[in-house]
Design an enzyme around this catalytic site. Structure first.
Site, short mmCIF file in Angstrom:
data_model
loop_
_atom_site.label_atom_id
_atom_site.label_comp_id
_atom_site.label_asym_id
_atom_site.label_seq_id
_atom_site.Cartn_x
_atom_site.Cartn_y
_atom_site.Cartn_z
CB CYS A 26 -0.93 0.00 1.21
SG CYS A 26 -1.99 1.45 1.28
CG HIS A 48 -29.96 21.85 -3.89
ND1 HIS A 48 -30.00 21.03 -5.00
CD2 HIS A 48 -30.22 23.11 -4.33
CE1 HIS A 48 -30.29 21.75 -6.07
NE2 HIS A 48 -30.42 23.02 -5.70
CD GLU A 71 -29.27 17.78 -4.59
OE1 GLU A 71 -30.38 18.07 -4.11
OE2 GLU A 71 -28.52 18.61 -5.14
#
Length: 455
Positions: A44, A437, A442
């Site tokens: 990693c 929003h 959303e």
């Protein structure tokens, strides 16, 4: 006084092995040693997620600058300087490796920069010839990329070597259709390299949600990757004037500056003496373990990619901590491999948790909520790129069985969605959540009507 040199000897300095060593030493007071034959940090940190993500960042600036111009900015650039990037990358990896070494030293773990092999149930032999005994041995050697065994494969590189290229090639062929192949196809394409990808299957990202991986494939092609499905390499040879001449199953005979194989990984268990002492291995050489990470030899355990269960860094860390809880704290703990959020850093990103639509269909009646749309940020630039938000819902219990997001920043979104799915949230729980929003995410809480009902 113990008859052993250590309470625990860890083989492998990746994330899983290092975490287990540190926690055993600090929280359980164990005498711990760790051997690592290469660099501390493992796949990693040194040759996987960290350098790859930094390359993803670098590759995304070109389209970002094009978008900036569409928003009114005057952008000046002289192109991408690979040597500068590579120098910065190597410096960062050196820094991270140094942190791993300091963490081990600060925890009282004795380290050996050497290869270790198993001699018997309680003994390891270092490449120096020195032998060390331990009450428990933890295998955490990780895995490595493998080539497919075709003529001329020695001319190709793997994901291990791509970070160390002396110069950025003009053209590259990436062979494979998994997440590593698709991520590097996006990276190299974004850095301005003419990128071709061959995959022998019918669609990339096998095993993931069909609709989501289909969109990823479409966007890769739209971004400029020349993707050939149902295509594989037959043989390779040196090209006249440098590079690699490739013969493919689709009839193509082409030259590439660089060929990279991303066709699978195998656990690092060769020449470890494991089967000689009774540790059982699987078909790919993976260490076979029970639910607690214990091998067929009671004193020997294994965590991470060497077991080939769920090959993700955070999973290896969790497995290492569960091992310490079980063996050194007397608290039997199974690592939880269910509902693991995952991000694939393709372009666009793909975030997923839980069942694909195809898997869920076999489990019973489901409702599928899905929407695909153009994100607001790219509208000025006239990009046709689309994103996908998708929920798989059990029609009977109303629980969210799967969530799949294909969009810029999908990795960040799926981490948070994964909490809700792991907690057993229902579709109505999502519906009750007020939308943020204007955002792409959303749409996850505003989808009210099923796109389709199955079963």
């Amino acid at each position: 006084m113990s008859d052993f040199d250590y309470d625990l000897f860890v083989i492998g300095g990746g994330s899983g092995g290092v975490r287990a060593a540190r926690v055993a030493a600090v929280e359980a007071g164990a005498r711990v040693a760790l051997a690592e034959e290469s660099r501390y940090g493992g796949t990693c940190v040194i040759r996987g997620c960290v350098p790859k993500k930094l390359m993803v960042f670098a590759s995304e600036y070109a389209p970002a600058m094009e978008d900036a111009a569409a928003y009114g900015w005057t952008v000046h650039t002289d192109g991408f300087d690979w040597p500068v990037f590579r120098g910065n990358l190597e410096a960062e990896l050196d820094r991270l490796e140094g942190i791993y070494r300091k963490l081990l030293a600060g925890s009282g773990v004795e380290t050996f920069d050497a290869r270790a092999r198993i001699v018997d149930a309680h003994t390891v032999e270092l490449s120096s010839g020195e032998r060390k005994s331990a009450k428990h041995i933890l295998l955490a050697m990780g895995g490595r990329p493998v080539k497919p065994g075709i003529p001329g494969e020695e001319l190709a590189i793997t994901s291990n070597e791509i970070f160390h290229l002396d110069e950025l090639p003009r053209s590259i062929l990436i062979v494979g259709g998994g997440y590593i192949a698709c991520e590097f196809a996006g990276i190299m394409n974004g850095l301005g390299v003419k990128t071709t990808q061959y995959y022998r299957g019918a669609q990339v990202l096998r095993g993931f949600d069909e609709e989501a991986r289909g969109l990823v494939s479409e966007e890769m092609i739209q971004n400029g990757v020349e993707l050939h499905l149902g295509t594989n390499v037959i043989e390779m040879e040196p090209a006249d004037g440098g590079g690699v001449h490739v013969k493919a199953t689709n009839g193509d005979k082409r030259d590439f500056d660089v060929v990279m194989f991303a066709t699978g990984r195998h656990p690092n268990t060769e020449d470890m003496g494991l089967e000689d002492v009774g540790v059982k291995l699987g078909r790919k050489g993976e260490v076979l373990v029970d639910d607690y990470g214990q091998t067929a030899v009671p004193s020997i355990y294994a965590v991470g990619d060497v077991t080939d269960r769920v090959n993700l860094t955070p999973v290896a860390i969790r497995e290492g901590m569960a091992f310490v809880e079980t063996v050194f704290k007397g608290n039997l703990t199974k690592p939880d491999h269910e509902l693991i959020p995952t991000a694939i850093f393709t372009q666009p990103e793909f975030g997923t948790v839980g069942m694909s639509e195809e898997e869920a269909r076999d489990a019973g009646p489901i409702e599928v909520y899905a929407t695909s749309f153009r994100p607001m940020q790219t509208l000025f630039a006239g990009r046709e790129a689309r994103v996908l938000m998708k929920l798989i819902v059990c029609a009977e219990t109303r629980k969210i069985l799967g969530c799949h997001i294909v969009a810029p920043g999908a990795g960040e979104m799926i981490q948070l969605a994964g909490i809700a799915v792991k907690m057993g949230a229902t579709k109505e729980d999502f519906d009750r959540t007020v939308a943020v929003h204007p955002t792409m995410s959303e749409e996850i809480v505003t989808m009210r009507t099923p796109t389709r009902v199955v079963g």
